[in-house]
Each structure stands twice: as structure tokens, then as C-alpha cells.
Enzyme design. Structure first.
Site, mmCIF file in Angstrom:
data_model
loop_
_atom_site.group_PDB
_atom_site.id
_atom_site.type_symbol
_atom_site.label_atom_id
_atom_site.label_comp_id
_atom_site.label_asym_id
_atom_site.label_seq_id
_atom_site.Cartn_x
_atom_site.Cartn_y
_atom_site.Cartn_z
ATOM 1 N N ASP A 92 0.823 -1.210 0.000
ATOM 2 C CA ASP A 92 0.000 0.000 0.000
ATOM 3 C C ASP A 92 0.860 1.265 0.000
ATOM 4 O O ASP A 92 0.739 2.119 0.873
ATOM 5 C CB ASP A 92 -0.931 -0.026 1.219
ATOM 6 C CG ASP A 92 -2.085 0.962 1.114
ATOM 7 O OD1 ASP A 92 -2.607 1.138 -0.010
ATOM 8 O OD2 ASP A 92 -2.457 1.558 2.138
ATOM 9 N N ASN B 155 -0.502 4.775 -1.622
ATOM 10 C CA ASN B 155 -1.010 4.633 -0.263
ATOM 11 C C ASN B 155 -2.460 5.078 -0.153
ATOM 12 O O ASN B 155 -2.837 6.158 -0.606
ATOM 13 C CB ASN B 155 -0.152 5.436 0.716
ATOM 14 C CG ASN B 155 -0.642 5.295 2.143
ATOM 15 O OD1 ASN B 155 -1.112 6.251 2.736
ATOM 16 N ND2 ASN B 155 -0.551 4.099 2.694
ATOM 17 N N ARG C 27 -6.973 -4.716 1.621
ATOM 18 C CA ARG C 27 -7.738 -5.947 1.862
ATOM 19 C C ARG C 27 -8.765 -6.164 0.761
ATOM 20 O O ARG C 27 -8.959 -7.297 0.299
ATOM 21 C CB ARG C 27 -8.434 -5.867 3.224
ATOM 22 C CG ARG C 27 -7.501 -6.022 4.419
ATOM 23 C CD ARG C 27 -8.262 -5.809 5.708
ATOM 24 N NE ARG C 27 -7.405 -5.919 6.885
ATOM 25 C CZ ARG C 27 -7.727 -5.425 8.084
ATOM 26 N NH1 ARG C 27 -8.880 -4.787 8.242
ATOM 27 N NH2 ARG C 27 -6.902 -5.578 9.100
ATOM 28 N N ASP D 119 -12.731 -3.344 10.360
ATOM 29 C CA ASP D 119 -12.761 -4.801 10.483
ATOM 30 C C ASP D 119 -13.923 -5.256 11.360
ATOM 31 O O ASP D 119 -14.519 -6.312 11.123
ATOM 32 C CB ASP D 119 -11.430 -5.335 11.014
ATOM 33 C CG ASP D 119 -10.949 -4.604 12.261
ATOM 34 O OD1 ASP D 119 -11.556 -3.587 12.654
ATOM 35 O OD2 ASP D 119 -9.947 -5.048 12.839
#
Length: 396
Positions: free
Chosen positions: A45, A73, A81, A183
Site C-alpha cells: 500500500d 497509499n 484488503r 474490520d
């Protein structure tokens, strides 16, 4: 024979991950699962510390199939992900953070657990290295459970094994507008949509590594990010679970883990401006989701602080937060021949505050620590208190 569909795709999102990435990738190479059954999708990233170069070196030598992708980035873990998930071909997906490690048998055990039970999510036991991992979910191994009949709601990190068909069927991706708690949102949705969840508690599968440089998103960033996270998770629960006991069970998690810390010891050190802003951010969440059934599931100091937030009484909350920060133990008041235990935190039975005794009533776990408490009648009394608390909150 060529394996066209791996058993598991390991997605590694990496940003400025050196030197931790070295051990992370070694833990993938050390897996007891056949390398032909593993696929790795690594997404750099926008690193500038050699992370991208190390990933390429790993891909060149690894026995398993490795794809390395490079991107500018993104500012958070969600984008890498999502990119990795979009390229995954495995029956299962595991999200491995670049500074953490897998135990050698992790993937083999988790895939076997999912295959044996037909479950869509598998939680492997987590241990910490220079970090404290969640513990509530690892009491016992569970072949098949769900989010309502276990403590898995207290571990919402992405480091789990997910059946890819579940994620694709519901077009599940990480919310790239969140910079912390993304998450939790993803994992809670997976729990709620899953056809069963398994828990491996008798074998460590994952090592959560604390970085010496302290670069963890959960440890940094503005307090406003925590409110963003709490709001997103509460809204998801409200959308997916009808009002009632099951929704209340799940709402405990964002109130306790995400919102409450903003009104604890750190609140004492906040400026008046920040304190006011926190109350402003909390108000719509309290109005929409704070219920007596959620309150009664919390410990006294937790319930008291959140009730004062709900009632918009910052002057009273400050004294309670100072008491909590001091780590003093409140006096216990035992009544009704030991059937009722009140914990006398600040403002207990003071006319000026006008707070009902029910807010200070110890729930059974706390009451058992008090001498003179009589085990037994608590459940009946708890129902009475819930009804009384409901009337109080409606009148507030």
C-alpha cells in the site's frame, strides 16, 4: 495434478511493514497445509521502507503461489484488503496483517474445522506478543455456534477464516471510509450472515504482534474516528437485527468497547471543548440505541457513565470518571437480606443528582465478590430492575 482452486487465499495488506513483514511471511512458509493448497495475495500500500521489494523477493522463492500488487497509499487497511479479496480464488480467505504471524498449523486446522462443520467463519485462538489480545472468545472450542450464543462479538478483528462464497454472495467488502473499526463492521456482518461459526480455543492459530514503533491504527488517530466506528457498527446491527433481546446483546459490544472508553480516564484529561464535542457526537447514538436492556448487561460503573452521557450530564460524569481513573473500590451496600447489592459510586443516593438506585445495582458477577450477597434471587430481581430502568430511561 494441478490444483485450480486453492483451499485458502491469504490476503496480506502491507504498509511500512519492515522488519515485521519478514517474520510474517516466514509464518506463511511454515504452514503445515500443502503449499499447493495456499494462495497469497500481497498488496503493498505505497510503502517506502522496502516492504514492496521484500514481497517481490518472497514471491520469487515461495513454494506457494504468490501475487504481489503495488498501489499508492490508501491511508488505511481497507483498500489493500479489498484489492486482495477481489483477486482471491481460494475457497476460504484469511486476512493476515503484515506485522503479525500465523502459527504453523493455523491454516490446516481452520480449513479442517470449516470443512468438518460446514461453517462460514472460523476463529482461531489469538495470542499476543507485546500486545494484549481479546480473551472472551477463547473459553472453549466450539464446532458450531453463532454470534448470539457465544462471546465472539468481542473479537471483531479481520484475522479470521471466511468462506469466500459467503463474502461474494453478499458483495462484502471493507468500508474504505472508516479508518478504524472497519474490520469490526466487516466481521460482524459476516457473523450475522454466516451459516454457523466455529471457534478453535485449544490451539493457538494467530500471534498479534505489538510494534515497537507503536504504529497501530487502533492506538492512534482522532477520537472522532472511534465515534465513526461506533456509529457504523450500531447502524449495521440495527439494520440486520430486529429490536429485542438479540439486538441488545450485540449492542453491548459497540457501547462497551468503542464508545465507553471515550468517557473513562482519558475523559478526565480532555479539554472542555473536547468533552462537549464528545457529548455532541454521542447524543444521536444514545438516543437511537441506548436501552434498559443494554444497560442492565453492563457493570455498574459502565452503566453509570453511559447513563450520564445519555442524560447529558457532563458535570456528574467528570466526578465518576475521576473515581474510575483513581482505581478506588466503591463501598458496597447490601440490602434485602443479601439479595440486593449496590455499589456506591459517586452520586449514589444524593438528592442533587437524583439518579435511581437501579443504576447502581450490581449485576451477579460483581455481586458475587461482595460479602453477604445471597446467590439465587438475582435473576428475578434483575427482571424487575430492567422494567424499572425502562421507565426511568423513557422519562429521561
Amino acid at each position: 495434478m494441478t490444483v485450480t482452486e486453492p483451499d485458502v487465499t491469504v490476503v496480506v495488506g502491507a504498509y511500512e511493514a519492515m522488519p515485521y513483514l519478514v517474520e510474517c511471511l516466514r509464518s506463511v512458509e511454515a504452514q503445515t497445509l500443502d503449499p499447493a493448497r495456499i494462495e497469497v495475495i500481497a498488496v503493498d500500500d505505497g510503502s517506502t521502507d522496502g516492504t514492496g521489494e521484500h514481497l517481490e523477493e518472497f514471491a520469487a522463492r515461495a513454494a506457494t503461489h504468490v501475487t504481489v500488487l503495488h498501489q499508492a497509499n490508501s491511508g488505511g487497511p481497507s483498500s489493500p484488503r479489498n484489492v486482495g479479496l477481489g483477486k482471491a480464488s481460494g475457497r476460504y480467505v484469511f486476512f493476515l496483517d503484515a506485522d503479525d504471524r500465523l502459527a504453523p498449523e493455523a491454516l490446516e486446522r481452520m480449513v479442517a474445522m470449516a470443512d468438518r462443520n460446514g461453517t462460514d467463519v472460523v476463529l482461531g485462538k489469538v495470542e499476543g506478543i507485546n500486545r494484549v489480545p481479546p480473551k472472551a472468545a477463547w473459553v472453549q472450542t466450539l464446532e458450531r455456534t453463532d454470534v448470539f450464543h457465544s462471546n465472539i462479538k468481542f473479537t471483531l478483528s479481520a484475522q479470521k477464516l471466511f468462506r469466500r462464497a459467503l463474502l461474494e454472495r453478499h458483495s462484502m467488502r471493507f468500508d474504505e471510509s472508516l479508518f478504524t473499526g472497519e474490520d469490526a463492521l466487516f466481521t460482524m456482518e459476516a457473523y450475522l450472515r454466516a451459516d454457523g461459526v466455529s471457534v478453535i480455543a485449544d490451539h493457538t492459530c494467530y500471534y498479534l504482534v505489538g510494534r515497537d514503533d507503536g504504529k497501530h491504527v487502533t492506538k492512534s488517530g482522532s477520537y472522532t474516528l472511534r465515534f465513526d466506528s461506533a456509529r457504523a457498527l450500531m447502524n449495521l446491527i440495527a439494520e440486520m437485527v430486529p429490536p429485542g433481546v438479540e439486538r441488545d446483546k450485540l449492542m453491548v459490544r459497540p457501547f462497551l468497547v468503542t464508545l465507553l472508553p471515550q468517557f473513562g480516564p482519558k475523559y478526565v484529561g480532555d479539554s472542555e471543548r473536547v468533552r462537549r464535542h464528545k457529548f455532541e457526537l454521542a447524543k444521536p447514538l444514545m438516543d437511537a440505541h441506548w436501552t434498559p436492556e443494554v444497560a442492565v448487561r453492563l457493570k455498574v460503573d459502565e452503566r453509570l457513565r453511559l447513563q450520564l452521557v445519555a442524560e447529558e450530564r457532563p458535570e456528574l460524569l467528570l466526578e465518576v470518571a475521576e473515581f474510575v481513573k483513581s482505581k478506588k473500590r466503591p463501598d458496597a451496600v447490601v440490602e434485602k437480606r443479601g439479595r440486593r447489592v449496590y455499589l456506591a459510586y459517586p452520586h449514589f443516593r444524593t438528592g442533587e443528582a437524583g439518579l435511581p438506585d437501579s443504576i447502581y445495582l450490581a449485576e451477579p458477577r460483581e455481586a458475587r465478590e461482595v460479602e453477604g450477597y445471597r446467590e439465587g434471587a438475582a435473576s428475578v430481581f434483575l427482571r424487575r430492575v430492567t422494567r424499572k430502568a425502562r421507565r426511568v430511561l423513557r422519562a429521561a
